[in-house]
Design a protein around this motif. Structure first.
Motif, mmCIF file in Angstrom:
data_model
loop_
_atom_site.group_PDB
_atom_site.id
_atom_site.type_symbol
_atom_site.label_atom_id
_atom_site.label_comp_id
_atom_site.label_asym_id
_atom_site.label_seq_id
_atom_site.Cartn_x
_atom_site.Cartn_y
_atom_site.Cartn_z
ATOM 1 N N GLY A 35 -7.565 9.935 -22.601
ATOM 2 C CA GLY A 35 -6.743 9.081 -23.450
ATOM 3 C C GLY A 35 -6.036 8.025 -22.630
ATOM 4 N N ASP A 36 -5.859 6.837 -23.212
ATOM 5 C CA ASP A 36 -5.351 5.709 -22.425
ATOM 6 C C ASP A 36 -4.264 4.922 -23.149
ATOM 7 N N GLY A 37 -3.513 5.597 -24.022
ATOM 8 C CA GLY A 37 -2.378 4.950 -24.677
ATOM 9 C C GLY A 37 -1.102 5.142 -23.883
ATOM 10 N N TYR A 38 0.035 5.022 -24.552
ATOM 11 C CA TYR A 38 1.311 5.172 -23.855
ATOM 12 C C TYR A 38 1.455 6.556 -23.235
ATOM 13 N N ALA A 39 1.029 7.588 -23.941
ATOM 14 C CA ALA A 39 1.151 8.948 -23.404
ATOM 15 C C ALA A 39 0.377 9.084 -22.101
ATOM 16 N N GLY A 40 -0.880 8.627 -22.101
ATOM 17 C CA GLY A 40 -1.710 8.753 -20.910
ATOM 18 C C GLY A 40 -1.202 7.938 -19.740
ATOM 19 N N LEU A 41 -0.786 6.694 -20.002
ATOM 20 C CA LEU A 41 -0.356 5.828 -18.902
ATOM 21 C C LEU A 41 0.981 6.256 -18.314
ATOM 22 N N PHE A 42 1.907 6.670 -19.157
ATOM 23 C CA PHE A 42 3.192 7.111 -18.606
ATOM 24 C C PHE A 42 3.050 8.443 -17.867
ATOM 25 N N PHE A 43 2.133 9.303 -18.320
ATOM 26 C CA PHE A 43 1.897 10.528 -17.547
ATOM 27 C C PHE A 43 1.212 10.189 -16.227
ATOM 28 N N LYS A 98 10.971 0.021 -13.580
ATOM 29 C CA LYS A 98 11.271 -0.468 -12.237
ATOM 30 C C LYS A 98 10.353 0.202 -11.208
ATOM 31 N N GLU A 99 10.086 1.486 -11.401
ATOM 32 C CA GLU A 99 9.169 2.188 -10.495
ATOM 33 C C GLU A 99 7.754 1.636 -10.628
ATOM 34 N N ILE A 100 7.312 1.383 -11.855
ATOM 35 C CA ILE A 100 5.977 0.834 -12.080
ATOM 36 C C ILE A 100 5.847 -0.553 -11.456
ATOM 37 N N GLU A 101 6.923 -1.316 -11.501
ATOM 38 C CA GLU A 101 6.914 -2.657 -10.908
ATOM 39 C C GLU A 101 6.639 -2.605 -9.408
ATOM 40 N N GLU A 106 4.675 -6.267 -11.215
ATOM 41 C CA GLU A 106 5.098 -6.967 -12.427
ATOM 42 C C GLU A 106 6.187 -6.179 -13.151
ATOM 43 N N ASN A 107 7.125 -6.923 -13.734
ATOM 44 C CA ASN A 107 8.145 -6.327 -14.586
ATOM 45 C C ASN A 107 7.751 -6.597 -16.028
ATOM 46 N N TYR A 108 7.465 -5.556 -16.786
ATOM 47 C CA TYR A 108 6.938 -5.714 -18.144
ATOM 48 C C TYR A 108 8.023 -5.645 -19.219
ATOM 49 N N LEU A 109 9.280 -5.582 -18.809
ATOM 50 C CA LEU A 109 10.383 -5.516 -19.765
ATOM 51 C C LEU A 109 10.819 -6.937 -20.132
ATOM 52 N N ILE A 110 10.829 -7.229 -21.427
ATOM 53 C CA ILE A 110 11.235 -8.546 -21.923
ATOM 54 C C ILE A 110 12.604 -8.414 -22.574
ATOM 55 N N ASN A 111 13.554 -9.176 -22.066
ATOM 56 C CA ASN A 111 14.904 -9.146 -22.627
ATOM 57 C C ASN A 111 14.927 -9.980 -23.905
ATOM 58 N N SER A 112 14.621 -9.325 -25.022
ATOM 59 C CA SER A 112 14.536 -9.997 -26.316
ATOM 60 C C SER A 112 15.194 -9.100 -27.358
ATOM 61 N N PRO A 113 16.532 -9.114 -27.434
ATOM 62 C CA PRO A 113 17.233 -8.188 -28.328
ATOM 63 C C PRO A 113 16.908 -8.416 -29.799
#
Length: 369
Positions: A35-43, A98-101, A106-113
């Motif tokens: 599996g390659d969704g959020y669960a797989g990538l974050f694990f 931050k660890e993934i960066e 790359e920083n994948y967090l977009i500051n868009s409240p």
């Protein structure tokens, strides 16, 4: 220490271990991830930072995660409530990104409240009332805003600590990293080729195998009985004739935000009834009507996407060990909060497997025994 987190060395990969089994060369790995969704990538991130060897099997198809909005939101915006462990999940996601960066660059967090447009004065009053709640005071901003371009007669409320994930960048960046380091295998996983007694799949001898396939789990002979419910979600990419502010995410019925210089994301719907694998005209009509309610200018639909969120009746992920095969694990049921749930509970699952730290009852597979 960097930014309060442990620096991850880029020289963290052990050389693969091989051995002969009959006429085949077998490779030892600590984990196989299916599996390659959020669960797989974050694990996978947990495995990277802990120097574990692994292979991820990916069909190469776009999962529900890959077509998701990527909104990071600690508030249920229909009733102005929060959810279980919202602050802990927000904090852990920021730390993990931050660890993934450190290894993707790359920083994948977009500051868009998020700015939630109020339907009427009663919603304004409810927002202010809820903002005094100890669980919500850090999330619901008491200062209302009037947004440009869109209709917001009763103004909007800002959700503090909300943001977005650059979904396309996140998946492309991590897939490239996994591929370049020999972790990614682009092929459909074949359950019939697992030797359960010897923990062998094809030419891989594995210590543990994790299934995190979303609704694909229905075809999995080991975990097909877990109670995940498909929830079909549609979203659109649109061209707007009048641009909206770029640094915010607007929410009324659905989310609207810029994807690039030309396109905006608008969505997504929730549907448990029409589960066929093609676009529903009624969903497109719902989205078109919803956008027209607060965007008074012309817009053009560029594309429509849909995916099936794996949801659970009690709104908790499903994490745990197979009742018979003790090195088979499942990570599923992330629902509409796939980013937060996937990130936070990947650590819980890793600690359960490697450190024998019990899973919380609320998410454990054992609750369905």
């Amino acid at each position: 220490m960097i930014c309060g987190i442990t620096k991850i060395s880029l020289d963290i990969y052990r050389k693969p271990e091989y051995f002969y089994s009959g006429f085949f060369i077998m490779e030892n790995v600590d984990y196989i991830i299916v599996g390659d969704g959020y669960a797989g990538l974050f694990f996978a991130h947990q495995l990277i930072r802990n120097n574990k060897s692994f292979r991820m099997f990916s069909e190469g198809k776009k999962s529900a995660s890959q077509v998701s909005a990527g909104v990071i939101n600690p508030v249920v915006l229909k009733k102005f409530t929060t959810f279980w462990k919202a602050q802990e999940q927000i904090d852990f996601l920021q730390k993990s990104l931050k660890e993934i960066e450190e290894y993707t660059g790359e920083n994948y967090l977009i500051n868009s409240p998020i700015h939630r447009i109020f339907h009427d004065e009663n919603e304004q009053k409810l927002w202010l009332k809820k903002s005094d709640n100890v669980e919500l005071t850090d999330f619901l901003d008491k200062n209302f805003d009037h947004l440009e371009v869109v209709k917001n007669e009763f103004h909007s409320g800002k959700v503090n600590q909300s943001a977005r994930l650059d979904v396309n960048g996140f998946f492309m960046g991590l897939f490239d990293f996994l591929k370049n380091n020999g972790h990614l295998i682009n092929e459909k996983f074949n359950y019939s080729e697992i030797n359960t007694s010897d923990s062998i799949y094809k030419n891989f001898k594995f210590k543990n195998i994790l299934f995190c396939e979303g609704m694909g789990v229905q075809e999995n002979p080991f975990f097909s009985d877990i109670p995940v419910i498909p929830n079909k979600g549609h979203n659109m990419k649109v061209r707007l004739s009048q641009s909206i502010p770029e640094n915010i995410t607007i929410k009324k019925k659905h989310f609207l935000f810029p994807v690039n210089d030309e396109l905006y994301f608008y969505g997504g719907t929730y549907d448990r009834e029409q589960l066929h694998r093609h676009i529903d005209d009624s969903a497109v009509e719902q989205l078109t009507k919803g956008l027209s309610e607060f965007y008074p200018y012309d817009f053009e639909i560029s594309e429509v996407n849909f995916g099936f969120r794996p949801t659970v009746k009690d709104r908790r992920p499903i994490v745990g060990r197979h009742f018979e095969h003790q090195n088979f694990y499942v990570f599923n049921g992330l629902g509409a909060r796939g980013i937060l749930n996937g990130c936070y509970f990947s650590k819980s699952l890793y600690d359960f497997i490697e450190e024998n730290i019990p899973l919380q009852e609320e998410v454990s597979l054992e609750r369905f025994k």
